[in-house]
Design a protein around this motif. Structure first.
Motif, PDB file in Angstrom:
ATOM      1  N   LEU A 257       0.502  -1.341   0.037  1.00 27.55           N
ATOM      2  CA  LEU A 257       0.182  -0.156   0.139  1.00 27.55           C
ATOM      3  C   LEU A 257       1.247   1.032   0.303  1.00 27.55           C
ATOM      4  N   ILE A 258       1.883   1.346   1.072  1.00 28.07           N
ATOM      5  CA  ILE A 258       2.771   2.759   0.900  1.00 28.07           C
ATOM      6  C   ILE A 258       3.820   2.394  -0.751  1.00 28.07           C
ATOM      7  N   LEU A 259       4.497   1.508  -0.692  1.00 23.11           N
ATOM      8  CA  LEU A 259       4.570   1.205  -1.808  1.00 23.11           C
ATOM      9  C   LEU A 259       4.017   1.991  -3.288  1.00 23.11           C
ATOM     10  N   ALA A 260       2.762   1.234  -3.596  1.00 27.60           N
ATOM     11  CA  ALA A 260       2.101   1.327  -4.732  1.00 27.60           C
ATOM     12  C   ALA A 260       1.976   2.972  -4.629  1.00 27.60           C
ATOM     13  N   SER A 261       1.159   3.275  -2.756  1.00 29.69           N
ATOM     14  CA  SER A 261       1.367   5.153  -3.374  1.00 29.69           C
ATOM     15  C   SER A 261       2.000   5.943  -3.408  1.00 29.69           C
ATOM     16  N   LYS A 262       3.249   5.584  -3.134  1.00 32.90           N
ATOM     17  CA  LYS A 262       4.369   6.285  -3.651  1.00 32.90           C
ATOM     18  C   LYS A 262       4.538   6.350  -5.293  1.00 32.90           C
ATOM     19  N   ALA A 263       4.157   5.150  -5.739  1.00 36.36           N
ATOM     20  CA  ALA A 263       4.585   5.139  -7.265  1.00 36.36           C
ATOM     21  C   ALA A 263       3.354   5.636  -7.729  1.00 36.36           C
ATOM     22  N   LEU A 264       1.870   6.169  -7.989  1.00 38.26           N
ATOM     23  CA  LEU A 264       0.504   6.703  -8.068  1.00 38.26           C
ATOM     24  C   LEU A 264       1.370   8.610  -7.985  1.00 38.26           C
ATOM     25  N   ALA A 265       2.337   9.106  -6.313  1.00 41.25           N
ATOM     26  CA  ALA A 265       2.182  10.069  -6.135  1.00 41.25           C
ATOM     27  C   ALA A 265       3.242  10.515  -7.247  1.00 41.25           C
ATOM     28  N   LEU A 266       4.155  10.052  -7.995  1.00 39.82           N
ATOM     29  CA  LEU A 266       5.446   9.813  -8.731  1.00 39.82           C
ATOM     30  C   LEU A 266       4.557  10.135 -10.343  1.00 39.82           C
ATOM     31  N   ILE A 267       4.062   8.955 -10.449  1.00 37.67           N
ATOM     32  CA  ILE A 267       3.362   9.181 -11.243  1.00 37.67           C
ATOM     33  C   ILE A 267       2.105  10.482 -11.472  1.00 37.67           C
ATOM     34  N   GLU A 268       1.571  10.571 -11.106  1.00 35.48           N
ATOM     35  CA  GLU A 268       0.921  11.891 -11.693  1.00 35.48           C
ATOM     36  C   GLU A 268       2.128  13.025 -10.246  1.00 35.48           C
ATOM     37  N   GLY A 269       3.615  13.191 -10.317  1.00 37.89           N
ATOM     38  CA  GLY A 269       3.769  14.176 -10.641  1.00 37.89           C
ATOM     39  C   GLY A 269       3.985  14.790  -9.020  1.00 37.89           C
ATOM     40  N   ARG A 270       3.727  14.283  -7.526  1.00 37.31           N
ATOM     41  CA  ARG A 270       4.222  14.974  -6.835  1.00 37.31           C
ATOM     42  C   ARG A 270       5.063  14.177  -6.397  1.00 37.31           C
ATOM     43  N   LYS A 271       6.077  14.928  -5.290  1.00 38.47           N
ATOM     44  CA  LYS A 271       7.092  14.686  -4.287  1.00 38.47           C
ATOM     45  C   LYS A 271       6.716  13.617  -2.899  1.00 38.47           C
ATOM     46  N   HIS A 272       6.014  13.854  -2.902  1.00 38.25           N
ATOM     47  CA  HIS A 272       4.853  13.795  -1.616  1.00 38.25           C
ATOM     48  C   HIS A 272       3.903  12.281  -1.768  1.00 38.25           C
ATOM     49  N   VAL A 273       3.569  11.869  -0.943  1.00 35.62           N
ATOM     50  CA  VAL A 273       2.937  10.438  -0.692  1.00 35.62           C
ATOM     51  C   VAL A 273       1.404  11.393  -0.069  1.00 35.62           C
ATOM     52  N   SER A 274       0.006  11.568  -0.736  1.00 33.20           N
ATOM     53  CA  SER A 274      -1.060  11.987   0.226  1.00 33.20           C
ATOM     54  C   SER A 274      -2.031  10.810   0.605  1.00 33.20           C
ATOM     55  N   LYS A 275      -2.892  11.724   1.572  1.00 31.63           N
ATOM     56  CA  LYS A 275      -3.773  10.662   1.705  1.00 31.63           C
ATOM     57  C   LYS A 275      -4.693   9.971   0.987  1.00 31.63           C
ATOM     58  N   GLU A 276      -4.580  10.677  -0.218  1.00 35.03           N
ATOM     59  CA  GLU A 276      -5.815  10.605  -1.386  1.00 35.03           C
ATOM     60  C   GLU A 276      -4.804   9.339  -1.841  1.00 35.03           C
ATOM     61  N   ASP A 277      -3.727   9.535  -2.212  1.00 30.39           N
ATOM     62  CA  ASP A 277      -2.882   7.987  -2.322  1.00 30.39           C
ATOM     63  C   ASP A 277      -3.357   6.760  -2.030  1.00 30.39           C
ATOM     64  N   ILE A 278      -3.168   7.237  -0.463  1.00 28.60           N
ATOM     65  CA  ILE A 278      -3.765   5.690  -0.676  1.00 28.60           C
ATOM     66  C   ILE A 278      -5.023   5.747   0.024  1.00 28.60           C
ATOM     67  N   ASN A 279      -5.431   6.364  -0.276  1.00 27.67           N
ATOM     68  CA  ASN A 279      -6.981   6.025  -0.058  1.00 27.67           C
ATOM     69  C   ASN A 279      -7.634   5.164  -1.580  1.00 27.67           C
ATOM     70  N   ARG A 280      -6.927   5.960  -2.806  1.00 22.41           N
ATOM     71  CA  ARG A 280      -7.037   4.985  -4.090  1.00 22.41           C
ATOM     72  C   ARG A 280      -6.542   3.806  -3.844  1.00 22.41           C
ATOM     73  N   MET A 281      -5.424   3.659  -3.635  1.00 23.99           N
ATOM     74  CA  MET A 281      -4.348   2.782  -3.771  1.00 23.99           C
ATOM     75  C   MET A 281      -4.925   1.636  -2.719  1.00 23.99           C
ATOM     76  N   ALA A 282      -5.668   1.558  -1.893  1.00 26.04           N
ATOM     77  CA  ALA A 282      -6.444   0.502  -0.945  1.00 26.04           C
ATOM     78  C   ALA A 282      -7.117   0.003  -1.449  1.00 26.04           C
ATOM     79  N   PHE A 283      -7.986   0.554  -2.815  1.00 26.04           N
ATOM     80  CA  PHE A 283      -8.899  -1.191  -3.258  1.00 26.04           C
ATOM     81  C   PHE A 283      -7.848  -1.911  -4.266  1.00 26.04           C
TER      82      PHE A 283
END
Lengths: 312, 263
Positions: A257-283
């Motif tokens: 979950l943490i790793l996938a959230s990091k990847a999503l943040a990077l793909i979307e051009g952010r330098k940090h993980v947000s709560k939204e990333d975690i919520n989206r990747m939880a599914f």
């Protein structure tokens, strides 16, 4: 180092190139890229004809990666995947065994309808997925990096299938559900493929070393401590929600979950993980790692609706 | 020390100052409340400092504990989740972290201490303080004190003439409570007159006891607890009675009426 803006532009270019072939399915493509950035494997589940195979093969072309496809059937043997020894005769007439690599020796392996293969064949993929190596006879062959297994399965026609055991499905980082396209998207699909076929020219956007660099960068994306705790809380809740979930997710899910959230943040051009990333990747992280109870099924709840209850 | 670390220290200082100032204002309200209450009693104002100090210490400790970057992030949306991430990853050194640190420092330069001050909240507190100050002035000008009211009541009682109290002395001196009381003057508060004790003397002319004529063979008699001997019962106004024979009463009466007519 490439700036985050450049990284974002690279991913935007990837989506743009895929968009030349695949209409819609942005979420599926994004999650597939997440899986690749995490150097992990993904399980795609959808009804037939939703461009799963097309998307993966297109992605392989854009990334300039070696792509192979295994169509799983009940008579598929492990050696059909890993490869086998063949007898080779030299010019002098000397015969020797030579290893003939199977389709697993690629960068992107699409195991189509994996649930149609026998458990023995499915487990042949286990070592490759987890250890990134293949053992044939007494010899172990490392797989070329980057390496991903993207397996698909069909939620209907369950007769004659072998559902993936929990231990194996846990090795897939994500279970991506592919939905039907919208009416407009479907109209575009019809326009694009029901008329004269055009030669679509795809430009490779990434090279292998770029992918490896981005995989390394994904792990460097910083996460706030309270967000890490939030992710772990979500996973541990799956073990304590006895009314709805019979078996919860393993700690591998927390890491994922943490790793996938990091990847999503990077793909979307952010330098940090947000709560939204975690919520989206939880599914996609949790839906194949939890086993619903009879009570949940009786209430017509699926995995996603139970996961949704655990998010803040 | 990294620039971002310095910036975070500065931010923490600013947050601490603002938090302590807010706590001080709250505590000041508590102090003024305590002061207003103390005004009604003859107690030193210093006692109002105790609730102030206790409240300030408790409130400040709790508030300082609750200082978090989440509060700053709410006030500065461009720093949402970034500030926490930077603060939690100070020990990490990689391209992304450095880049994030740079962004955060850049945005933190735009932050002013006034961002953290809730002017509406502070304004309300200042209004409350103003109202309380007004109440203090008002109460001080009237000099109202609950204890003084009681003292005044007691003084008013003392101003009542002794003659008005006499029947009450007579009624209670030899019966009820006063019966068991060894103090023959009765209630001290009644006997007191302008802080001077009333000098009472029994009129010796009324006694019929002749010490020379004491019969030594008088039978000893035990006093019963509930029956006080009748022969020592006193009559309060007997001292002022005169024994005028009945046949002379009319003459005396005429004498006094003639005197009153002549005047």
């Amino acid at each position: 180092m490439k700036s985050i803006e450049q990284i974002r532009a690279t991913f935007d270019q990837i989506f743009k190139e895929i968009g030349k072939v695949v209409v819609g399915q942005e979420e599926m493509l994004k999650h597939t890229l997440v899986s690749i950035m995490c150097n992990s494997n993904a399980l795609l589940e959808s009804y037939p004809g939703l461009a799963k195979t097309l998307s993966i093969s297109t992605l392989a072309r854009i990334m300039d990666l070696k792509f192979s496809r295994i169509q799983s059937t009940p008579d598929l043997l492990p050696s059909d995947i890993t490869g086998t020894y063949i007898i080779e005769e030299s010019n002098s007439g000397k015969k020797s065994f030579k290893f003939q690599p199977g389709p697993i020796f690629s960068n992107i392996v699409l195991a189509d309808e994996i649930n149609r293969a026998t458990p023995k064949t499915q487990s042949a993929l286990l070592e490759a997925m987890q250890e990134k190596q293949v053992t044939v006879g007494n010899t172990t062959y490392p797989l070329e990096q980057p390496f991903f297994v993207l397996a698909t399965q069909n939620p209907i026609e369950q007769e004659g299938t072998y559902p993936l055991p929990e231990a194996q499905s846990d090795r897939f980082l994500l279970k991506i559900k592919v939905g039907y396209p919208s009416v407009d998207e479907e109209l575009e699909i019809v326009n694009r493929y029901a008329e004269a076929l055009k030669n679509i020219n795809l430009k490779p956007v990434l090279k292998k070393d770029h992918i490896l660099y981005l995989q390394n960068l994904t792990r460097q994306v910083p996460v706030a401590n309270d967000l890490k705790k939030y992710a772990v809380d979500i996973v541990t809740k799956t073990r304590n929600k006895k009314g709805m979930i019979e078996y919860g997710a393993s700690p591998r899910a927390s890491i994922g979950l943490i790793l996938a959230s990091k990847a999503l943040a990077l793909i979307e051009g952010r330098k940090h993980v947000s709560k939204e990333d975690i919520n989206r990747m939880a599914f996609p992280i949790l839906r194949h790692r939890i086993l619903l109870s009879f009570e949940a099924e009786r209430n017509n709840l699926d995995e996603d609706s139970v996961i949704k209850q655990m998010l803040r | 020390m990294k620039t971002v670390e310095k910036a975070l220290i500065e931010l923490n200082k600013a947050l601490l100052v603002v938090t302590l100032f807010t706590c001080f204002l709250d505590s000041l309200i508590v102090f003024m409340l305590a002061y207003i209450m103390i005004l009604f009693f003859p107690i030193s104002w210093i006692f109002a400092l105790f609730p102030f100090l206790f409240f300030f210490l408790g409130h400040a400790t709790n508030s300082v504990k609750n200082i978090s970057y989440t509060r700053v992030e709410k006030l500065v949306p461009s720093l949402h989740e970034k500030l926490r991430t930077v603060a939690d990853n100070l020990d990490k050194h990689n391209e992304l972290v450095e880049s994030l640190n740079y962004d955060v420092v850049k945005k933190m330069r735009e932050i002013k201490t006034s961002y953290f001050i809730n002017f509406k909240k502070i304004g309300k507190r200042i209004v409350v303080l103003g109202v309380m100050a007004f109440v203090i002035i008002l109460v001080s000008s009237y000099n109202v004190k609950f204890v003084e009211i009681r003292e005044r009541f007691v003084e008013d009682l003392k101003e009542i003439p002794l003659e008005d109290l006499k029947p009450r002395i007579g009624a209670s001196s030899f019966s009820g409570k006063g019966f068991d009381d060894p103090n023959i003057f009765g209630e001290e508060s009644i006997a007191e007159l302008s802080n001077l004790e009333l000098d009472l003397k029994l009129n010796p002319s009324r006694t019929e006891i002749d010490i020379k004529n004491v019969d030594e063979n008088v039978e000893k008699k035990e006093f019963e607890e509930n029956a006080f001997p009748v022969d020592i019962e006193g009559v309060a106004d007997a001292t002022f009675e005169e024994s005028i024979p009945k046949e002379h009463e009319k003459i005396v009466k005429n004498y006094f009426s003639q005197i009153s007519q002549s005047t």
